[in-house]
Enzyme design. Structure first.
Site, PDB file in Angstrom:
ATOM      1  NE  ARG A   1      94.838 -23.800 -23.608  1.00 23.06           N
ATOM      2  CZ  ARG A   1      94.474 -24.331 -24.760  1.00 23.06           C
ATOM      3  NH1 ARG A   1      94.318 -23.542 -25.820  1.00 23.06           N
ATOM      4  NH2 ARG A   1      94.246 -25.628 -24.882  1.00 23.06           N
TER       5      ARG A   1
ATOM      6  CG  HIS B   1      91.652 -29.296 -23.527  1.00 25.07           C
ATOM      7  ND1 HIS B   1      90.887 -28.496 -22.714  1.00 25.07           N
ATOM      8  CD2 HIS B   1      92.881 -28.717 -23.562  1.00 25.07           C
ATOM      9  CE1 HIS B   1      91.614 -27.470 -22.291  1.00 25.07           C
ATOM     10  NE2 HIS B   1      92.824 -27.595 -22.792  1.00 25.07           N
TER      11      HIS B   1
ATOM     12  CE  LYS C   1     101.007 -29.545 -22.861  1.00 27.43           C
ATOM     13  NZ  LYS C   1     100.351 -28.976 -21.642  1.00 27.43           N
TER      14      LYS C   1
ATOM     15  CE1 TYR D   1      92.814 -23.647 -18.756  1.00 28.69           C
ATOM     16  CE2 TYR D   1      92.146 -25.626 -19.928  1.00 28.69           C
ATOM     17  CZ  TYR D   1      93.131 -24.794 -19.464  1.00 28.69           C
ATOM     18  OH  TYR D   1      94.446 -25.107 -19.689  1.00 28.69           O
TER      19      TYR D   1
ATOM     20  NE  ARG E   1      98.278 -25.990 -25.217  1.00 23.35           N
ATOM     21  CZ  ARG E   1      97.456 -26.774 -25.900  1.00 23.35           C
ATOM     22  NH1 ARG E   1      97.363 -26.616 -27.230  1.00 23.35           N
ATOM     23  NH2 ARG E   1      96.726 -27.691 -25.292  1.00 23.35           N
TER      24      ARG E   1
ATOM     25  CG  HIS F   1      98.322 -21.280 -19.833  1.00 24.06           C
ATOM     26  ND1 HIS F   1      98.470 -21.757 -21.121  1.00 24.06           N
ATOM     27  CD2 HIS F   1      97.537 -22.188 -19.184  1.00 24.06           C
ATOM     28  CE1 HIS F   1      97.813 -22.903 -21.237  1.00 24.06           C
ATOM     29  NE2 HIS F   1      97.242 -23.183 -20.087  1.00 24.06           N
TER      30      HIS F   1
END
Length: 383
Positions: free
Chosen positions: A332, A355, A265, A364, A240, A329
């Protein structure tokens, strides 16, 4: 919408279709006045009206006990009071509890600031969206129609479905906390009946190799010399933006080709493996600015501190490359796409991106048309 003149005779003859949970039949004369028919046979007179710009939906009484004329008389009284700003069905002030603004500003924000790194995103959502539309309402009397009107207002202002859903998630969590802390009773939570909007139109952007080359060509011409290294490192690690901008030399073990991200995050430490290309970026920075010249790897040369924002230099480069829609972003997204198209599993991508939920990673997992074509061509010829 079914409309008839609601009389005792007409209401007695109405029934709910067997394939429906309930049926609403509105009065032909009084706006918002209707009878709600349940499959069980129960019938209730109800009213939708506005008072001080707020939508209210209230039950007037059982249609098998209250006559249509009695309900109509009550409707006229409620509407008359609403026109002068009086809500007939408002509960006593003593039991209303905090307004939404009071709770989210005085209780919610101090709590999430204690553990949530992205609390400022919540603060912005509360200040920009929740408070202007719902802030003055007491949380105990907010109903699903109020939330629906709030979301319709956001949609009318052309906010993306994702933004609307983030507002719903924030409201939902706020009510969960209010109930958990005893601020509200469990039956005062309107979010139990509200689902997120379907966001089937969401577009994920992924760079092709050609687009990546075009972008990097323009970025290398930027007045911000550090921008090229920032963008390359984002592409080579899938990290990120803030993780890269705030990275320190002490976070890297170059011998083990590993990057330890202490603040993620999710609040958990994450270890990112470094490719030869990513290591090359670090070596290039060392060669250009000196070995450990600054504490931060991608430091602003004037201050030695992380960049607060790289938007203007990024915005100039992406527009020159013909990629004005591209967000930082999306680098990513592209990293994950490159991995999947190279045959890596979603589990591997999930681990590298950090994640917690594989469903997030699947967003993604873009496959190029060429790879999909290869997949269908692998089916053997049947004779």
């Amino acid at each position: 919408m079914t409309k008839i003149l609601l009389t005792d005779e007409h209401v007695a003859a109405l029934c709910c279709p067997e394939d429906s949970a309930h049926l609403e039949v509105f009065d032909a004369l009084l706006k918002g006045f209707y009878v709600d028919l349940l499959r069980s046979g129960r019938k209730s007179y109800r009213l939708r009206y506005r008072v001080k710009s707020r939508l209210r939906v209230v039950t007037l009484g059982d249609a098998q006990v209250m006559t249509a004329d009695q309900a109509r008389t009550l409707v006229n009284e409620v509407i008359h009071q609403a026109r002068v700003g009086v809500d007939t069905f408002a509960p006593p002030e003593a039991v209303l509890g905090p307004t939404l603004e009071q709770f989210f500003v005085e209780q919610y924000l101090p709590y999430v600031k204690s553990y949530k790194r992205s609390w400022d995103t919540d603060e912005s959502m509360i200040r920009t969206h929740l408070v202007p539309q719902l802030g003055r309402l007491h949380m105990s009397v907010i109903k699903p129609p109020d939330v629906a009107v709030f979301i319709e207002h956001m949609k009318a202002k052309k906010y993306a479905m994702g933004t609307c859903n983030r507002a719903l998630v924030l409201l939902r969590y706020g009510y969960v906390l209010a109930v958990r802390w005893g601020v509200l009773s469990a039956d005062c939570n309107p979010m139990k009946h509200i689902k997120n909007l379907s966001d089937d139109s969401r577009i994920e952007h992924f760079l092709t190799n050609e687009q990546a080359q075009s972008l990097l060509f323009e970025i290398k011409k930027s007045d911000n010399e550090m921008l090229q290294w920032i963008v390359l490192f984002l592409l080579y690690t899938g990290a990120r933006k803030r993780e890269v901008l705030e990275s320190r030399w002490s976070d890297f073990d170059l011998a083990q080709r590993s990057w330890r991200i202490p603040k993620t995050k999710s609040g958990k430490v994450r270890h990112v493996p470094l490719s030869e290309h990513a290591l090359g970026v670090l070596q290039a920075i060392k060669a250009r600015y000196g070995h450990h010249a600054f504490t931060f790897v991608f430091a602003n040369e004037k201050t030695g501190l992380p960049y607060v924002s790289i938007f203007y230099s990024w915005d100039t480069a992406r527009k020159r490359a013909g990629l004005s829609y591209l967000r930082v972003h999306h680098l990513r997204h592209s990293f994950a796409s490159f991995l999947v198209n190279a045959g890596r599993s979603l589990y591997e991508v999930q681990e590298i991106l950090g994640h917690a939920d594989i469903r997030t990673t699947s967003r993604y997992a873009h496959l190029s048309r060429e790879r999909l074509q290869e997949a269908v061509e692998s089916v053997p010829l049947v004779r």
